[in-house]
Design an enzyme around this catalytic site. Structure first.
Site, PDB file in Angstrom:
ATOM      1  N   LYS A 212       0.829  -1.208   0.000  1.00  0.00           N
ATOM      2  CA  LYS A 212       0.000   0.000   0.000  1.00  0.00           C
ATOM      3  C   LYS A 212       0.866   1.263   0.000  1.00  0.00           C
ATOM      4  O   LYS A 212       0.630   2.199  -0.757  1.00  0.00           O
ATOM      5  CB  LYS A 212      -0.933  -0.004   1.203  1.00  0.00           C
ATOM      6  CG  LYS A 212      -1.824   1.237   1.285  1.00  0.00           C
ATOM      7  CD  LYS A 212      -3.016   1.042   2.200  1.00  0.00           C
ATOM      8  CE  LYS A 212      -2.659   0.796   3.627  1.00  0.00           C
ATOM      9  NZ  LYS A 212      -3.870   0.708   4.488  1.00  0.00           N
ATOM     10  N   GLU A 218      10.548  -5.416   3.221  1.00  0.00           N
ATOM     11  CA  GLU A 218      10.645  -6.813   2.788  1.00  0.00           C
ATOM     12  C   GLU A 218      10.156  -6.971   1.351  1.00  0.00           C
ATOM     13  O   GLU A 218      10.770  -7.677   0.535  1.00  0.00           O
ATOM     14  CB  GLU A 218       9.832  -7.724   3.715  1.00  0.00           C
ATOM     15  CG  GLU A 218      10.318  -7.766   5.149  1.00  0.00           C
ATOM     16  CD  GLU A 218       9.581  -6.778   6.038  1.00  0.00           C
ATOM     17  OE1 GLU A 218       9.509  -7.042   7.251  1.00  0.00           O
ATOM     18  OE2 GLU A 218       9.081  -5.741   5.521  1.00  0.00           O
ATOM     19  N   GLY A 269      -4.306  -3.745   5.988  1.00  0.00           N
ATOM     20  CA  GLY A 269      -3.711  -4.871   5.272  1.00  0.00           C
ATOM     21  C   GLY A 269      -4.355  -6.199   5.568  1.00  0.00           C
ATOM     22  O   GLY A 269      -4.646  -6.994   4.667  1.00  0.00           O
ATOM     23  N   ARG A 270      -4.608  -6.479   6.839  1.00  0.00           N
ATOM     24  CA  ARG A 270      -5.161  -7.785   7.215  1.00  0.00           C
ATOM     25  C   ARG A 270      -6.632  -7.930   6.842  1.00  0.00           C
ATOM     26  O   ARG A 270      -7.182  -9.017   6.894  1.00  0.00           O
ATOM     27  CB  ARG A 270      -4.960  -8.025   8.702  1.00  0.00           C
ATOM     28  CG  ARG A 270      -5.584  -6.954   9.589  1.00  0.00           C
ATOM     29  CD  ARG A 270      -5.059  -7.075  11.008  1.00  0.00           C
ATOM     30  NE  ARG A 270      -5.488  -5.997  11.887  1.00  0.00           N
ATOM     31  CZ  ARG A 270      -4.916  -4.810  11.971  1.00  0.00           C
ATOM     32  NH1 ARG A 270      -3.876  -4.533  11.195  1.00  0.00           N
ATOM     33  NH2 ARG A 270      -5.345  -3.886  12.816  1.00  0.00           N
ATOM     34  N   GLU A 357      -3.408  -9.248  15.434  1.00  0.00           N
ATOM     35  CA  GLU A 357      -2.923  -7.904  15.114  1.00  0.00           C
ATOM     36  C   GLU A 357      -4.011  -6.875  15.381  1.00  0.00           C
ATOM     37  O   GLU A 357      -3.724  -5.724  15.723  1.00  0.00           O
ATOM     38  CB  GLU A 357      -2.467  -7.847  13.657  1.00  0.00           C
ATOM     39  CG  GLU A 357      -1.641  -6.611  13.312  1.00  0.00           C
ATOM     40  CD  GLU A 357      -0.964  -6.713  11.964  1.00  0.00           C
ATOM     41  OE1 GLU A 357       0.206  -7.137  11.912  1.00  0.00           O
ATOM     42  OE2 GLU A 357      -1.607  -6.389  10.944  1.00  0.00           O
ATOM     43  N   HIS A 388      -3.900 -36.335  15.299  1.00  0.00           N
ATOM     44  CA  HIS A 388      -2.710 -37.144  15.565  1.00  0.00           C
ATOM     45  C   HIS A 388      -1.540 -36.275  16.020  1.00  0.00           C
ATOM     46  O   HIS A 388      -0.383 -36.716  15.971  1.00  0.00           O
ATOM     47  CB  HIS A 388      -2.336 -37.933  14.311  1.00  0.00           C
ATOM     48  CG  HIS A 388      -3.386 -38.903  13.889  1.00  0.00           C
ATOM     49  ND1 HIS A 388      -3.420 -40.210  14.334  1.00  0.00           N
ATOM     50  CD2 HIS A 388      -4.474 -38.748  13.095  1.00  0.00           C
ATOM     51  CE1 HIS A 388      -4.466 -40.821  13.809  1.00  0.00           C
ATOM     52  NE2 HIS A 388      -5.123 -39.958  13.058  1.00  0.00           N
ATOM     53  N   LYS A 503      10.464  -3.008  13.613  1.00  0.00           N
ATOM     54  CA  LYS A 503      10.966  -2.463  12.347  1.00  0.00           C
ATOM     55  C   LYS A 503      11.969  -1.345  12.590  1.00  0.00           C
ATOM     56  O   LYS A 503      12.997  -1.251  11.909  1.00  0.00           O
ATOM     57  CB  LYS A 503       9.801  -1.939  11.509  1.00  0.00           C
ATOM     58  CG  LYS A 503       8.886  -3.020  10.941  1.00  0.00           C
ATOM     59  CD  LYS A 503       7.821  -2.391  10.061  1.00  0.00           C
ATOM     60  CE  LYS A 503       6.938  -3.429   9.416  1.00  0.00           C
ATOM     61  NZ  LYS A 503       5.905  -2.838   8.541  1.00  0.00           N
TER      62      LYS A 503
END
Length: 541
Positions: A212, A218, A269-270, A357, A388, A503
């Site tokens: 955005k 990254e 974002g999420r 978040e 399992h 960050k």
């Protein structure tokens, strides 16, 4: 606290819930699940999903108190206010983002009754741009330098630009256009990009860069790595790269990208999977019509979440309230989301980000310190594999974990086999029901090693089949659940300051690695030297 609305600490119903929590419904009592019509009554339906919650430790008194809580806190009214464009992303009296929260506008594009008309119109504009681009791909107007069609898309993003879209792609693989595939690069670890790039034909691959701000470190690092690989293969990056970014960001550059699609600052974002962040990738893979079905499923749930105040008829609202009952009143610190569908194997990872978040906060919307528990720890894996692995703890461990099971009557691919008189899908569904019942009622046994205490709460979210429409609905159910719970705790579910500090420190450490001094950097410098086994130069290139 926000004086406009009550919350879990100020609503009168909170006192009733505290009292009821002293003696919650006993699921192990004789006939608790069978002597009444509890199983038939404790069902809630919204869109294509129905939730069976008779195996939760609630009774009619608790449900009535939860209804009162929802009413007193005006949860559906707050949801409507959010959908209509109110500034919700704020901390009153303190510096904050001061933004609208309008991820719902990205799917509020059907009909003429959009809750936020201007923002929904912008979403329609982006969908129109995407439709034109997809049509050009389909009719051969856009090809590679050799005139060949593009068969692969690599999505480069991180966090909300990766987890949600990746989980939805994995969920809807059977519905893709024949011959097309999608890959994802997220981790700044160069091995991630190297692995993906080794498995694709770059000459027939589109690279979708998603950021955005256009400055995510990254993502920009991985973009540069991919671009260098394209150039090394003699490919012009500008004819293979797409951008999904904010209008006017550094990535909004037609000289560098084949097409640019916009996401807006009022979409976190999420919560962005139904924006261009997910839609470009899904449109390429599923086609435009199937993308619309996905958006319609989400919009159907949004409409219900805003307009139905009755918790027994509003699935995401009831799911949110039962979650608060378990977390704040029965003091369960974690919740497991366990899909009995291999296609949803990445969905719990997306929910980890979306929930933790959003609601991993410790101040109210007025900046004051909270005195109650807010967001739970969210985790999960698909069944039956989990049976399992960690189900031993779920059944007999000292930590009681409420579970949200997700299941489907039919499988996706119509490939099944009868073994010992039942199909694989029937076996999967039988295991799903068995786990919910076993956790609820337990088992008495004279051997303590074989005894199960029971009273371990769960809900079953069920639909006929996992399709683009039901996936959109499932996504919106959980987004609305998270938002409702944030309202109840009176926290801002729409910023992520907790992401930023690491960050900042990482940037300081990178400067040290590059040999640049940083003021007041003794702590970082000492950690760097120890991690580098005595010398920071050991990890410098």
């Amino acid at each position: 606290m926000d004086p406009k609305y009550k919350n879990l600490t100020t609503a009168e119903a909170a006192e009733s819930l505290s009292r009821l929590a002293g003696q919650p419904y006993d699921l192990t009592a004789s006939g608790a699940l069978t002597e009444t019509d509890r199983i038939e009554r404790y069902i809630c339906e919204t869109g294509p999903f129905r939730m069976l919650y008779a195996t939760q430790r609630v009774d009619d008194d608790v449900l009535n108190a939860l209804q009162a809580l929802a009413d007193q806190c005006a949860l559906t009214a707050q949801f409507k206010e959010m959908r209509s464009g109110a500034v919700m992303n704020r901390i009153q009296g303190f510096e904050s983002e001061e933004r609208q929260v309008l991820h719902t506008a990205t799917r509020d594009v059907f009909g003429d009754t959009a809750a936020a008309p201007a923002e929904s119109a912008r979403a329609r504009d982006e969908l129109t741009k995407l439709k034109e681009f997809l049509t050009d791909l389909e009719n051969g107007k856009i090809t590679n330098a050799e005139g060949e069609s593009f068969t692969t898309l690599v999505n480069v993003g991180i966090g909300g630009s990766d987890l949600g879209p990746r989980s939805i792609y994995e969920a809807l693989k059977p519905f893709g256009i024949s011959g097309r595939s999608v890959h994802f690069i997220a981790n700044v670890d160069p091995d991630d990009a190297a692995d993906v790039l080794s498995r694709v034909d770059l000459s027939r691959t589109l690279i979708n860069i998603v950021s955005k701000s256009g400055t995510t470190l990254e993502t920009l690092t991985n973009e540069r790595l991919v671009i260098e690989q394209l150039r090394a293969a003699g490919i012009d990056p500008a004819k293979h790269c797409l951008a999904v970014t904010g209008e006017g960001s550094p990535m909004d550059d037609p000289d560098k990208y084949l097409r640019s699609f916009y996401m807006f600052d009022y979409i976190g974002g999420r919560y962005s999977s139904t924006s261009m962040v997910g839609s470009v990738m899904l449109g390429f893979y599923l086609g435009y019509d199937q993308l619309l079905e996905f958006l319609k499923g989400a919009n159907e749930v949004d409409q219900a979440a805003e307009t139905i105040p009755d918790i027994r008829s509003n699935l995401p609202l009831l799911l949110a309230l039962i979650g608060v009952w378990n977390h704040n009143y029965l003091e369960r610190s974690t919740v497991a989301v366990l899909p009995y569908s291999q296609a949803l194997h990445r969905f719990p990872a997306h929910l980890q980000q979306c929930d933790m978040e959003s609601n991993g906060k410790s101040i109210h919307r007025d900046g004051s310190q909270v005195k109650i528990k807010t967001g739970p720890i969210v985790w999960g894996e698909p069944g039956t594999n989990g049976q399992h692995a960690f189900y031993q703890l779920l059944h007999q461990g000292t930590e009681i974990v409420p579970v949200e099971f997700i299941g489907f009557i039919k499988n996706q691919r119509n490939l099944d086999l009868i073994v010992e008189d039942t199909t694989s899908q029937q076996k999967l569904f039988a295991n799903l029901l068995a786990q919910s019942i076993a956790m609820a009622v337990g088992r008495l046994h004279e051997n303590p090693n074989k005894k199960f205490e029971g009273n371990r709460p769960s809900s079953l979210l069920l639909a006929d089949k996992l399709t683009p429409h039901t996936m959109g609905a499932l996504l919106a159910i959980y987004e609305a659940k998270i938002v409702y719970q944030g309202f109840l705790w009176d926290i801002n579910s729409f910023d992520q300051e907790g992401v930023q500090l690491g960050k900042v420190l990482a940037t300081r450490i990178l400067k040290l690695i590059k040999g640049m001094g940083v003021e007041d950097n003794e702590l970082e410098n000492r950690f760097l030297k120890v991690a580098g086994n005595g010398s920071s130069s050991r990890i410098a290139r």
